[in-house]
Write a protein that holds these residues in place. Structure first.
Motif, PDB file in Angstrom:
ATOM      1  N   ARG A   1       0.830  -1.210   0.000  1.00 34.27           N
ATOM      2  CA  ARG A   1       0.000   0.000   0.000  1.00 34.27           C
ATOM      3  C   ARG A   1       0.859   1.252   0.000  1.00 34.27           C
ATOM      4  N   LEU A   2       1.978   1.213   0.708  1.00 37.26           N
ATOM      5  CA  LEU A   2       2.899   2.350   0.655  1.00 37.26           C
ATOM      6  C   LEU A   2       3.432   2.547  -0.760  1.00 37.26           C
ATOM      7  N   LYS A   3       3.721   1.440  -1.427  1.00 44.17           N
ATOM      8  CA  LYS A   3       4.206   1.517  -2.812  1.00 44.17           C
ATOM      9  C   LYS A   3       3.120   2.086  -3.722  1.00 44.17           C
ATOM     10  N   ILE A   4       1.874   1.696  -3.498  1.00 46.20           N
ATOM     11  CA  ILE A   4       0.753   2.230  -4.282  1.00 46.20           C
ATOM     12  C   ILE A   4       0.659   3.745  -4.092  1.00 46.20           C
ATOM     13  N   ILE A   5       0.795   4.210  -2.862  1.00 43.13           N
ATOM     14  CA  ILE A   5       0.769   5.651  -2.582  1.00 43.13           C
ATOM     15  C   ILE A   5       1.901   6.338  -3.348  1.00 43.13           C
ATOM     16  N   ASP A   6       3.072   5.736  -3.341  1.00 38.86           N
ATOM     17  CA  ASP A   6       4.217   6.289  -4.064  1.00 38.86           C
ATOM     18  C   ASP A   6       3.912   6.379  -5.565  1.00 38.86           C
ATOM     19  N   ILE A   7       3.321   5.344  -6.112  1.00 42.79           N
ATOM     20  CA  ILE A   7       2.957   5.322  -7.534  1.00 42.79           C
ATOM     21  C   ILE A   7       1.939   6.422  -7.842  1.00 42.79           C
ATOM     22  N   LEU A   8       0.938   6.563  -6.972  1.00 40.35           N
ATOM     23  CA  LEU A   8      -0.109   7.560  -7.194  1.00 40.35           C
ATOM     24  C   LEU A   8       0.370   8.983  -6.952  1.00 40.35           C
ATOM     25  N   SER A   9       1.520   9.132  -6.286  1.00 41.46           N
ATOM     26  CA  SER A   9       2.054  10.484  -6.080  1.00 41.46           C
ATOM     27  C   SER A   9       2.459  11.118  -7.413  1.00 41.46           C
ATOM     28  N   CYS A  10       2.616  10.291  -8.442  1.00 41.55           N
ATOM     29  CA  CYS A  10       2.953  10.783  -9.787  1.00 41.55           C
ATOM     30  C   CYS A  10       1.710  11.219 -10.560  1.00 41.55           C
ATOM     31  N   GLY A  11       0.530  10.936 -10.014  1.00 48.07           N
ATOM     32  CA  GLY A  11      -0.716  11.304 -10.679  1.00 48.07           C
ATOM     33  C   GLY A  11      -1.658  10.124 -10.809  1.00 48.07           C
ATOM     34  N   GLU A  12      -2.833  10.392 -11.355  1.00 47.89           N
ATOM     35  CA  GLU A  12      -3.870   9.378 -11.520  1.00 47.89           C
ATOM     36  C   GLU A  12      -3.377   8.210 -12.362  1.00 47.89           C
ATOM     37  N   LYS A  13      -3.736   7.009 -11.938  1.00 47.65           N
ATOM     38  CA  LYS A  13      -3.327   5.800 -12.659  1.00 47.65           C
ATOM     39  C   LYS A  13      -4.501   4.841 -12.775  1.00 47.65           C
ATOM     40  N   CYS A  14      -4.526   4.142 -13.889  1.00 43.54           N
ATOM     41  CA  CYS A  14      -5.476   3.055 -14.104  1.00 43.54           C
ATOM     42  C   CYS A  14      -4.996   1.844 -13.291  1.00 43.54           C
ATOM     43  N   ALA A  15      -5.932   1.017 -12.858  1.00 40.21           N
ATOM     44  CA  ALA A  15      -5.573  -0.177 -12.090  1.00 40.21           C
ATOM     45  C   ALA A  15      -4.544  -1.026 -12.828  1.00 40.21           C
ATOM     46  N   CYS A  16      -4.688  -1.150 -14.144  1.00 40.28           N
ATOM     47  CA  CYS A  16      -3.748  -1.976 -14.911  1.00 40.28           C
ATOM     48  C   CYS A  16      -2.338  -1.385 -14.889  1.00 40.28           C
ATOM     49  N   ASP A  17      -2.241  -0.057 -14.829  1.00 38.36           N
ATOM     50  CA  ASP A  17      -0.929   0.589 -14.739  1.00 38.36           C
ATOM     51  C   ASP A  17      -0.291   0.357 -13.372  1.00 38.36           C
ATOM     52  N   ILE A  18      -1.086   0.360 -12.327  1.00 45.02           N
ATOM     53  CA  ILE A  18      -0.576   0.099 -10.979  1.00 45.02           C
ATOM     54  C   ILE A  18      -0.127  -1.351 -10.867  1.00 45.02           C
ATOM     55  N   LEU A  19      -0.913  -2.241 -11.423  1.00 45.42           N
ATOM     56  CA  LEU A  19      -0.655  -3.683 -11.306  1.00 45.42           C
ATOM     57  C   LEU A  19       0.694  -4.084 -11.886  1.00 45.42           C
ATOM     58  N   GLN A  20       1.173  -3.382 -12.885  1.00 46.97           N
ATOM     59  CA  GLN A  20       2.441  -3.748 -13.516  1.00 46.97           C
ATOM     60  C   GLN A  20       3.638  -3.629 -12.566  1.00 46.97           C
ATOM     61  N   TYR A  21       3.484  -2.893 -11.454  1.00 52.08           N
ATOM     62  CA  TYR A  21       4.560  -2.725 -10.478  1.00 52.08           C
ATOM     63  C   TYR A  21       4.603  -3.843  -9.436  1.00 52.08           C
ATOM     64  N   PHE A  22       3.639  -4.768  -9.513  1.00 56.45           N
ATOM     65  CA  PHE A  22       3.514  -5.800  -8.481  1.00 56.45           C
ATOM     66  C   PHE A  22       3.499  -7.201  -9.082  1.00 56.45           C
ATOM     67  N   ASP A  23       3.803  -8.139  -8.218  1.00 55.78           N
ATOM     68  CA  ASP A  23       3.766  -9.547  -8.601  1.00 55.78           C
ATOM     69  C   ASP A  23       2.593 -10.225  -7.890  1.00 55.78           C
ATOM     70  N   PHE A  24       1.405  -9.591  -7.963  1.00 55.59           N
ATOM     71  CA  PHE A  24       0.210 -10.212  -7.420  1.00 55.59           C
ATOM     72  C   PHE A  24      -0.958  -9.994  -8.386  1.00 55.59           C
ATOM     73  N   THR A  25      -2.084 -10.595  -8.067  1.00 57.27           N
ATOM     74  CA  THR A  25      -3.228 -10.620  -8.978  1.00 57.27           C
ATOM     75  C   THR A  25      -4.079  -9.353  -8.870  1.00 57.27           C
ATOM     76  N   GLN A  26      -4.958  -9.190  -9.841  1.00 59.85           N
ATOM     77  CA  GLN A  26      -5.874  -8.047  -9.853  1.00 59.85           C
ATOM     78  C   GLN A  26      -6.797  -8.061  -8.634  1.00 59.85           C
ATOM     79  N   PRO A  27      -7.321  -9.225  -8.199  1.00 59.41           N
ATOM     80  CA  PRO A  27      -8.148  -9.213  -6.986  1.00 59.41           C
ATOM     81  C   PRO A  27      -7.377  -8.737  -5.741  1.00 59.41           C
ATOM     82  N   THR A  28      -6.094  -9.056  -5.664  1.00 58.38           N
ATOM     83  CA  THR A  28      -5.282  -8.580  -4.538  1.00 58.38           C
ATOM     84  C   THR A  28      -5.126  -7.070  -4.608  1.00 58.38           C
ATOM     85  N   LEU A  29      -4.891  -6.549  -5.813  1.00 55.02           N
ATOM     86  CA  LEU A  29      -4.815  -5.101  -5.986  1.00 55.02           C
ATOM     87  C   LEU A  29      -6.144  -4.458  -5.581  1.00 55.02           C
TER      88      LEU A  29
END
Length: 107
Positions: free
Chosen positions: A20-48
């Motif tokens: 979640r901290l990493k997600i906050i860091d990613i969103l600090s760059c601006g609005e992101k689509c879920a698919c764009d956020i997911l590319q930074y992680f090694d987990f599934t869409q339901p986990t996101l």
């Protein structure tokens, strides 16, 4: 300034997860689509989705839908309130809980 410990504890608890901290860091760059956020992680869409739900429930992240897509952004107002709360919490200010001498038991 009235300090809402319960509300801020809920936010801090939500942020206690490294993903979640990493997600906050990613969103600090601006609005992101879920698919764009997911590319930074090694987990599934339901986990996101679970992580995003937790962040939205505590008011740090906002979501807008566009068709089938979900776009996430930081709620800057609530982020700023959290930062201010933390700054006041660790700083000796006139609003400090210890400044209320009437509640002090030691003389």
């Amino acid at each position: 300034m009235k300090r809402n410990y319960d509300e801020n504890a809920k936010i801090i608890k939500a942020l206690s997860d490294p993903s979640r901290l990493k997600i906050i860091d990613i969103l600090s760059c601006g609005e992101k689509c879920a698919c764009d956020i997911l590319q930074y992680f090694d987990f599934t869409q339901p986990t996101l989705s679970h992580h995003m739900k937790v962040l939205m429930e505590c008011g740090i992240v906002e979501c807008r839908k566009e068709g089938l897509w979900s776009y996430y952004s930081l709620n800057s107002s609530n982020c700023n309130k959290l930062i201010l709360f933390l700054m006041n919490l660790v700083t000796d200010t006139d609003e400090c809980i210890c400044k209320d001498k009437a509640k002090c038991e030691c003389k």
